[in-house]
Design a protein around this motif. Structure first.
Motif, PDB file in Angstrom:
ATOM      1  N   MET A   1       6.173   4.555  -3.483  1.00  0.00           N
ATOM      2  CA  MET A   1       6.183   5.135  -4.677  1.00  0.00           C
ATOM      3  C   MET A   1       6.058   6.427  -4.180  1.00  0.00           C
ATOM      4  SD  MET A   1       3.257   6.065  -7.559  1.00  0.00           S
ATOM      5  CE  MET A   1       2.663   4.465  -7.908  1.00  0.00           C
ATOM      6  N   THR A   3       6.902  10.600  -5.958  1.00  0.00           N
ATOM      7  CA  THR A   3       6.616  11.394  -6.974  1.00  0.00           C
ATOM      8  C   THR A   3       7.315  13.076  -6.788  1.00  0.00           C
ATOM      9  OG1 THR A   3       4.708  10.343  -7.977  1.00  0.00           O
ATOM     10  CG2 THR A   3       5.141  12.500  -8.895  1.00  0.00           C
ATOM     11  N   THR A  19       7.849  10.143 -11.658  1.00  0.00           N
ATOM     12  CA  THR A  19       7.485   8.831 -10.430  1.00  0.00           C
ATOM     13  C   THR A  19       8.603   7.844 -10.536  1.00  0.00           C
ATOM     14  OG1 THR A  19       5.106   9.632 -11.029  1.00  0.00           O
ATOM     15  CG2 THR A  19       5.539   7.433 -10.029  1.00  0.00           C
ATOM     16  N   PHE A  20       8.807   7.217  -9.110  1.00  0.00           N
ATOM     17  CA  PHE A  20       9.572   6.210  -8.837  1.00  0.00           C
ATOM     18  C   PHE A  20       8.924   5.154  -8.019  1.00  0.00           C
ATOM     19  CE2 PHE A  20      12.239  10.090  -9.695  1.00  0.00           C
ATOM     20  CZ  PHE A  20      12.831   9.734 -10.632  1.00  0.00           C
ATOM     21  N   THR A  21       9.197   4.040  -8.364  1.00  0.00           N
ATOM     22  CA  THR A  21       8.388   3.001  -7.601  1.00  0.00           C
ATOM     23  C   THR A  21       9.282   1.896  -6.835  1.00  0.00           C
ATOM     24  OG1 THR A  21       8.339   1.570  -9.676  1.00  0.00           O
ATOM     25  CG2 THR A  21       6.138   2.926  -9.309  1.00  0.00           C
ATOM     26  N   ASP A  22      10.524   1.677  -7.677  1.00  0.00           N
ATOM     27  CA  ASP A  22      11.293   0.652  -6.955  1.00  0.00           C
ATOM     28  C   ASP A  22      12.554   1.126  -6.412  1.00  0.00           C
ATOM     29  OD1 ASP A  22       9.194  -1.126  -7.629  1.00  0.00           O
ATOM     30  OD2 ASP A  22      10.291  -1.659  -9.636  1.00  0.00           O
ATOM     31  N   GLN A  52      15.415   6.020   0.780  1.00  0.00           N
ATOM     32  CA  GLN A  52      14.430   5.322   1.611  1.00  0.00           C
ATOM     33  C   GLN A  52      15.066   4.187   2.380  1.00  0.00           C
ATOM     34  OE1 GLN A  52      11.842   2.514  -0.955  1.00  0.00           O
ATOM     35  NE2 GLN A  52      10.042   3.175   0.443  1.00  0.00           N
ATOM     36  N   VAL A 100       0.297   7.412  -4.512  1.00  0.00           N
ATOM     37  CA  VAL A 100      -0.187   7.809  -5.805  1.00  0.00           C
ATOM     38  C   VAL A 100      -0.462   9.045  -6.066  1.00  0.00           C
ATOM     39  CG1 VAL A 100      -2.140   7.108  -7.329  1.00  0.00           C
ATOM     40  CG2 VAL A 100      -1.279   5.234  -5.865  1.00  0.00           C
TER      41      VAL A 100
END
Length: 167
Positions: A1, A3, A19-22, A52, A100
Protein backbone atom coordinates in the motif's frame (compact mmCIF):
# COMPACT_ATOMS: atom_id res chain seq x y z
CA UNK A 1 0.00 0.00 0.00
CA UNK A 2 1.20 3.50 -0.85
CA UNK A 3 -0.39 6.83 0.11
CA UNK A 4 0.29 10.19 -1.51
CA UNK A 5 -0.47 13.20 0.70
CA UNK A 6 -0.82 16.66 -0.80
CA UNK A 7 0.59 19.23 1.64
CA UNK A 8 -0.58 22.79 2.19
CA UNK A 9 1.85 25.15 0.39
CA UNK A 10 2.50 27.38 3.44
CA UNK A 11 1.94 25.18 6.48
CA UNK A 12 2.99 21.74 5.14
CA UNK A 13 -0.13 20.25 6.68
CA UNK A 14 -2.09 17.53 4.86
CA UNK A 15 -4.84 18.77 2.55
CA UNK A 16 -5.77 15.68 0.59
CA UNK A 17 -4.56 12.12 0.10
CA UNK A 18 -4.80 9.19 -2.28
CA UNK A 19 -4.24 5.56 -1.21
CA UNK A 20 -3.38 2.81 -3.67
CA UNK A 21 -3.30 -0.88 -2.78
CA UNK A 22 -3.09 -2.88 -6.01
CA UNK A 23 -1.45 -0.55 -8.52
CA UNK A 24 2.09 -1.18 -9.72
CA UNK A 25 2.36 2.19 -11.52
CA UNK A 26 0.86 5.46 -10.26
CA UNK A 27 0.88 8.52 -12.50
CA UNK A 28 0.72 12.09 -11.17
CA UNK A 29 0.23 15.19 -13.30
CA UNK A 30 -2.11 17.76 -14.77
CA UNK A 31 -3.75 15.46 -17.36
CA UNK A 32 -7.11 14.01 -16.40
CA UNK A 33 -6.06 10.44 -17.21
CA UNK A 34 -3.52 10.38 -14.33
CA UNK A 35 -4.20 8.52 -11.10
CA UNK A 36 -3.60 11.80 -9.22
CA UNK A 37 -4.64 14.98 -11.03
CA UNK A 38 -3.14 18.28 -9.82
CA UNK A 39 -4.27 21.51 -11.45
CA UNK A 40 -1.18 23.70 -11.29
CA UNK A 41 0.50 25.64 -14.08
CA UNK A 42 3.96 24.33 -13.11
CA UNK A 43 2.87 20.68 -13.05
CA UNK A 44 3.36 18.82 -16.33
CA UNK A 45 0.60 16.74 -17.89
CA UNK A 46 2.60 13.61 -17.00
CA UNK A 47 4.86 14.83 -14.19
CA UNK A 48 5.92 11.74 -12.21
CA UNK A 49 5.42 8.00 -12.13
CA UNK A 50 5.72 5.88 -9.03
CA UNK A 51 6.65 2.31 -10.01
CA UNK A 52 6.62 -0.77 -7.84
CA UNK A 53 9.45 -3.14 -8.80
CA UNK A 54 10.06 -6.32 -6.79
CA UNK A 55 8.09 -4.91 -3.84
CA UNK A 56 10.03 -1.62 -3.75
CA UNK A 57 8.78 1.72 -5.02
CA UNK A 58 10.76 4.16 -7.14
CA UNK A 59 9.93 7.64 -8.35
CA UNK A 60 10.60 8.68 -11.94
CA UNK A 61 10.42 12.36 -12.89
CA UNK A 62 8.89 12.96 -16.33
CA UNK A 63 7.99 16.66 -16.04
CA UNK A 64 9.72 19.46 -17.91
CA UNK A 65 9.91 21.57 -14.72
CA UNK A 66 11.51 18.77 -12.74
CA UNK A 67 10.87 17.03 -9.45
CA UNK A 68 12.75 18.04 -6.30
CA UNK A 69 13.65 16.43 -2.99
CA UNK A 70 15.35 18.70 -0.46
CA UNK A 71 15.81 21.34 -3.19
CA UNK A 72 17.75 18.86 -5.37
CA UNK A 73 16.41 17.92 -8.78
CA UNK A 74 15.93 14.18 -9.24
CA UNK A 75 15.25 12.03 -12.28
CA UNK A 76 14.84 8.60 -10.68
CA UNK A 77 15.31 7.33 -7.13
CA UNK A 78 13.95 4.82 -4.62
CA UNK A 79 11.06 5.92 -2.41
CA UNK A 80 11.56 6.04 1.36
CA UNK A 81 8.62 6.14 3.74
CA UNK A 82 7.79 9.77 4.65
CA UNK A 83 9.75 11.37 1.81
CA UNK A 84 8.41 14.72 0.54
CA UNK A 85 8.72 15.63 -3.11
CA UNK A 86 8.03 18.95 -4.83
CA UNK A 87 6.72 19.06 -8.36
CA UNK A 88 8.72 21.88 -10.00
CA UNK A 89 10.70 24.35 -7.89
CA UNK A 90 7.58 26.26 -6.82
CA UNK A 91 4.93 23.58 -7.27
CA UNK A 92 2.88 21.38 -4.96
CA UNK A 93 4.49 19.19 -2.31
CA UNK A 94 3.52 15.55 -1.92
CA UNK A 95 4.52 13.34 0.98
CA UNK A 96 4.78 9.62 0.19
CA UNK A 97 3.89 7.08 2.86
CA UNK A 98 4.40 3.35 2.52
CA UNK A 99 2.11 0.96 4.39
CA UNK A 100 -0.86 1.98 6.54
CA UNK A 101 -1.26 5.71 7.15
CA UNK A 102 -2.96 6.91 10.32
CA UNK A 103 -3.43 10.52 9.16
CA UNK A 104 -7.19 11.25 9.15
CA UNK A 105 -7.63 13.01 5.82
CA UNK A 106 -10.52 12.90 3.43
CA UNK A 107 -9.55 10.55 0.62
CA UNK A 108 -10.53 11.51 -2.88
CA UNK A 109 -9.60 10.92 -6.50
CA UNK A 110 -10.34 14.50 -7.58
CA UNK A 111 -8.90 17.78 -6.28
CA UNK A 112 -10.95 19.66 -3.73
CA UNK A 113 -12.42 22.79 -5.25
CA UNK A 114 -13.72 25.89 -3.56
CA UNK A 115 -17.40 26.73 -4.15
CA UNK A 116 -17.79 29.51 -6.66
CA UNK A 117 -19.73 32.59 -5.55
CA UNK A 118 -23.10 33.04 -7.21
CA UNK A 119 -22.91 35.63 -9.97
CA UNK A 120 -25.14 38.63 -9.40
CA UNK A 121 -27.06 39.72 -12.48
CA UNK A 122 -26.12 43.19 -13.67
CA UNK A 123 -28.68 45.71 -14.81
CA UNK A 124 -28.14 48.57 -17.18
CA UNK A 125 -28.01 50.93 -14.21
CA UNK A 126 -25.14 49.05 -12.56
CA UNK A 127 -22.10 51.24 -12.35
CA UNK A 128 -18.50 50.13 -12.21
CA UNK A 129 -18.34 50.90 -8.48
CA UNK A 130 -21.46 48.93 -7.61
CA UNK A 131 -20.25 46.06 -9.80
CA UNK A 132 -16.98 45.92 -7.85
CA UNK A 133 -18.93 46.23 -4.60
CA UNK A 134 -21.08 43.29 -5.71
CA UNK A 135 -17.99 41.18 -6.39
CA UNK A 136 -16.09 42.02 -3.20
CA UNK A 137 -19.07 42.61 -0.92
CA UNK A 138 -17.81 45.88 0.54
CA UNK A 139 -18.59 49.46 -0.41
CA UNK A 140 -15.78 51.27 -2.16
CA UNK A 141 -14.38 54.53 -0.84
CA UNK A 142 -12.44 56.86 -3.06
CA UNK A 143 -10.80 60.17 -2.18
CA UNK A 144 -12.52 63.22 -3.57
CA UNK A 145 -11.38 63.79 -7.11
CA UNK A 146 -10.09 67.17 -8.17
CA UNK A 147 -11.40 68.34 -11.52
CA UNK A 148 -8.81 68.37 -14.28
CA UNK A 149 -7.38 71.71 -15.29
CA UNK A 150 -8.64 73.18 -18.51
CA UNK A 151 -5.92 73.21 -21.14
CA UNK A 152 -4.58 76.60 -21.98
CA UNK A 153 -6.09 77.96 -25.16
CA UNK A 154 -2.82 79.68 -25.96
CA UNK A 155 -0.77 76.49 -25.98
CA UNK A 156 -0.95 73.90 -28.71
CA UNK A 157 1.27 70.85 -28.27
CA UNK A 158 3.67 72.71 -26.03
CA UNK A 159 4.14 75.83 -28.15
CA UNK A 160 2.40 79.19 -27.97
CA UNK A 161 -0.37 79.69 -30.48
CA UNK A 162 0.56 82.21 -33.18
CA UNK A 163 -1.69 84.12 -35.45
CA UNK A 164 -0.66 84.36 -39.07
CA UNK A 165 -2.05 86.91 -41.38
CA UNK A 166 -3.30 85.90 -44.77
CA UNK A 167 -1.65 87.44 -47.79
Amino acid sequence: MITLILLHPLHSTPIQNWTFTDESVIRVGRATDNDVVLYSAVVSRKHIELRQINGNWEIVSLGANGTFIDDRRITKMPVRDGITIRLAQSGPQIQIRLGVVSTPIQETKKPVSQPKPKPTPFSEQTTRDTAIETIFGEPLEFPAATPPKEPSKETVIGEPFRKYTQD
